[in-house]
Scaffold this motif. Structure first.
Motif, short mmCIF file in Angstrom:
data_model
loop_
_atom_site.label_atom_id
_atom_site.label_comp_id
_atom_site.label_asym_id
_atom_site.label_seq_id
_atom_site.Cartn_x
_atom_site.Cartn_y
_atom_site.Cartn_z
N VAL A 74 0.52 -0.96 0.21
CA VAL A 74 -0.05 0.04 0.11
C VAL A 74 0.41 1.19 0.34
CG1 VAL A 74 -1.82 1.31 0.94
CG2 VAL A 74 -1.97 -1.04 1.05
N ALA A 75 0.55 2.58 -0.78
CA ALA A 75 1.59 3.49 -0.73
C ALA A 75 0.33 4.77 -0.15
CB ALA A 75 1.62 4.00 -1.75
N LEU A 76 0.44 5.49 1.14
CA LEU A 76 0.08 6.30 2.26
C LEU A 76 0.45 7.65 1.80
CD1 LEU A 76 -1.71 6.42 4.65
CD2 LEU A 76 0.55 6.17 5.90
N MET A 77 -0.04 8.05 1.70
CA MET A 77 -0.09 9.90 1.83
C MET A 77 -0.75 10.52 2.59
SD MET A 77 -1.02 13.25 0.83
CE MET A 77 -1.72 13.30 -1.17
N ILE A 78 -0.30 11.55 3.54
CA ILE A 78 -1.35 12.87 4.49
C ILE A 78 -1.18 13.51 4.38
CG2 ILE A 78 -1.80 12.24 7.21
CD1 ILE A 78 -0.58 9.48 7.39
N TYR A 79 -2.20 14.99 4.58
CA TYR A 79 -2.69 16.20 4.82
C TYR A 79 -2.88 16.21 5.24
CZ TYR A 79 -7.06 15.58 1.09
OH TYR A 79 -7.80 15.16 0.29
N GLU A 80 -3.04 17.73 5.45
CA GLU A 80 -4.49 18.34 6.30
C GLU A 80 -4.91 19.84 5.14
OE1 GLU A 80 -2.41 19.28 10.52
OE2 GLU A 80 -1.85 20.59 8.60
N TRP A 81 -6.38 20.40 5.34
CA TRP A 81 -7.15 20.68 4.72
C TRP A 81 -8.10 21.14 5.12
CZ3 TRP A 81 -12.32 20.54 4.64
CH2 TRP A 81 -12.71 19.30 5.29
N SER A 82 -8.17 22.31 5.02
CA SER A 82 -9.87 23.35 5.20
C SER A 82 -10.32 24.12 4.26
CB SER A 82 -8.67 24.72 5.82
OG SER A 82 -7.65 25.46 5.36
N VAL A 89 0.95 18.75 2.98
CA VAL A 89 0.84 17.87 2.54
C VAL A 89 1.89 17.41 4.09
CG1 VAL A 89 2.54 15.64 2.45
CG2 VAL A 89 1.60 17.22 0.42
N LEU A 90 1.63 16.33 5.29
CA LEU A 90 2.40 16.48 6.42
C LEU A 90 3.25 15.02 5.78
CD1 LEU A 90 -0.99 16.39 8.70
CD2 LEU A 90 1.15 17.75 8.24
N GLN A 91 2.79 14.04 5.27
CA GLN A 91 3.10 12.72 4.29
C GLN A 91 3.11 12.34 3.05
OE1 GLN A 91 5.76 10.54 6.59
NE2 GLN A 91 5.81 10.12 3.80
N PRO A 92 4.37 12.87 2.36
CA PRO A 92 4.38 12.36 0.97
C PRO A 92 4.08 11.25 0.47
CG PRO A 92 5.98 13.97 1.67
CD PRO A 92 5.30 13.45 3.14
N TRP A 93 3.63 11.17 -0.62
CA TRP A 93 3.59 9.29 -0.88
C TRP A 93 4.60 8.65 -0.56
CZ3 TRP A 93 -0.80 7.73 -1.39
CH2 TRP A 93 -1.93 8.38 -2.85
N ILE A 94 4.63 7.32 0.33
CA ILE A 94 5.07 6.25 0.80
C ILE A 94 5.13 5.30 0.72
CG2 ILE A 94 4.34 6.69 2.89
CD1 ILE A 94 7.32 5.57 4.08
N THR A 95 5.74 4.20 0.97
CA THR A 95 5.63 3.06 0.55
C THR A 95 6.16 1.61 0.69
OG1 THR A 95 6.31 2.68 -2.01
CG2 THR A 95 6.08 0.61 -0.94
N VAL A 103 6.36 3.13 11.78
CA VAL A 103 6.40 4.11 12.70
C VAL A 103 7.22 5.54 12.42
CG1 VAL A 103 8.46 3.98 14.26
CG2 VAL A 103 7.34 1.92 13.79
N ALA A 104 7.98 5.09 10.88
CA ALA A 104 8.41 6.94 10.40
C ALA A 104 7.53 7.54 9.83
CB ALA A 104 9.23 6.24 8.73
N VAL A 105 6.05 6.76 9.80
CA VAL A 105 4.99 7.70 9.44
C VAL A 105 4.70 8.47 10.49
CG1 VAL A 105 2.42 7.96 8.75
CG2 VAL A 105 5.06 6.50 7.40
N ALA A 106 4.05 7.97 11.26
CA ALA A 106 3.91 8.30 12.78
C ALA A 106 4.21 8.98 13.54
CB ALA A 106 4.06 6.85 13.60
N THR A 107 5.98 9.26 13.32
CA THR A 107 6.94 10.34 14.04
C THR A 107 7.68 11.33 13.22
OG1 THR A 107 8.85 8.61 14.68
CG2 THR A 107 9.47 11.08 14.00
N ARG A 108 6.85 11.47 12.12
CA ARG A 108 6.59 12.48 10.66
C ARG A 108 5.25 13.46 11.77
NH1 ARG A 108 9.22 13.03 5.01
NH2 ARG A 108 7.86 15.35 4.78
N LEU A 109 4.42 12.87 11.84
CA LEU A 109 2.87 12.44 11.91
C LEU A 109 2.20 14.20 13.04
CD1 LEU A 109 0.05 11.08 11.06
CD2 LEU A 109 0.37 12.78 10.43
N ARG A 110 3.68 13.75 14.65
CA ARG A 110 4.25 14.06 15.51
C ARG A 110 5.00 15.04 15.68
NH1 ARG A 110 4.35 7.75 18.14
NH2 ARG A 110 2.04 7.67 18.84
N ALA A 111 5.43 14.98 14.88
CA ALA A 111 6.85 16.41 15.39
C ALA A 111 6.49 17.23 14.20
CB ALA A 111 8.38 15.26 14.01
N ALA A 112 5.36 17.68 13.12
CA ALA A 112 5.30 17.74 12.37
C ALA A 112 4.39 19.15 12.54
CB ALA A 112 4.22 17.67 11.30
#
Length: 246
Positions: A74-82, A89-95, A103-112
């Motif tokens: 699965v490829a994953l991307m996370i972003y915020e919107w209003s 974009v909080l997390q660019p596409w990652i496989t 874990v890397a994605v969760a760490t990035r989310l918490r640090a942003a």
């Protein structure tokens, strides 16, 4: 090959969704997660949303669902919107092939850094932003957008206006409705949630198998997101085929 496996293969081939096609695509699903940071979401609620997503991604069941078919991930991307033109974009596409990736994605989310936009609610704009991200992203068998929100569209094109927009063709949109604010009680809370669920079901979600999940406030976001991810990522038929063919 047993009768059960032959039956599974027949179902796959009949739908035109053979494993060979999946392998050629390189990944079984491109999953974009859109988080609501409009004016109705304060800093505490945003933190609950981010932390809830990070924890949901690392729950054992979700990790297992991501890891089920490592050769066809699965490829994953996370972003915020209003607002209509306000997305980040909080997390660019990652496989995602392993727990370490999550874990890397969760760490990035918490640090942003948390940025308060103070903007309105543009569900249509959030969907179009994801459509552009899918075009630039990996070539996967499925494209799924997971839109979380606590209100109706009030900026830019409405989701109804995009019902026949070709930019959204082939994208399944699921909704995660975040229920009434903590001050609401009893019948008021139920009415708010019911109205918003109906709005998402009638106007926001789209595509075969699209669905709406509900969080009873931002405090319930983690559990609702966990359920939603499991429902989106789990592919029992393909998983059975994959493991049976090995």
């Amino acid at each position: 090959m047993g009768a059960g496996l032959r039956g599974l293969w027949a179902g796959v081939l009949a739908a035109g969704l053979g494993l060979a096609s999946l392998a050629e695509a390189g990944c079984r699903q491109a999953l974009a997660l859109g988080l609501d940071v409009s004016a109705s979401v304060d800093a505490r609620e945003d933190a609950l949303q981010r932390q809830g997503l990070a924890k949901a991604l690392l729950s054992p069941q979700v990790v297992d669902a991501f890891e089920t078919m490592p050769d066809i991930p699965v490829a994953l991307m996370i972003y915020e919107w209003s607002g209509y033109r306000t997305q980040s974009v909080l997390q660019p596409w990652i496989t995602v092939r392993s727990r370490a990736d999550l874990v890397a994605v969760a760490t990035r989310l918490r640090a942003a850094p948390v940025g308060r936009s103070g903007n309105s609610t543009a569900l249509g704009g959030a969907a179009l932003f994801a459509a552009r991200a899918f075009e630039r992203g990996p070539d996967c068998w499925r494209r799924t957008l997971d839109l979380s929100g606590d209100g109706k569209n009030n900026d830019g094109p409405t989701p109804q206006m995009l019902a026949d927009d070709p930019r959204l063709d082939g994208i399944t949109i699921n909704g995660l409705v975040i229920g009434a604010d903590p001050g609401a009680r009893g019948a008021q809370k139920n009415a708010h949630i019911g109205e918003l669920v109906a709005y998402f079901q009638q106007n926001v979600i789209r595509g075969a198998g699209a669905f709406t999940e509900v969080a009873l406030g931002f405090e319930g976001f983690e559990e609702s997101m966990r359920r939603k991810l499991l429902r989106e990522i789990r592919v029992p038929m393909f998983s059975a085929l994959y493991h049976g063919a090995r």
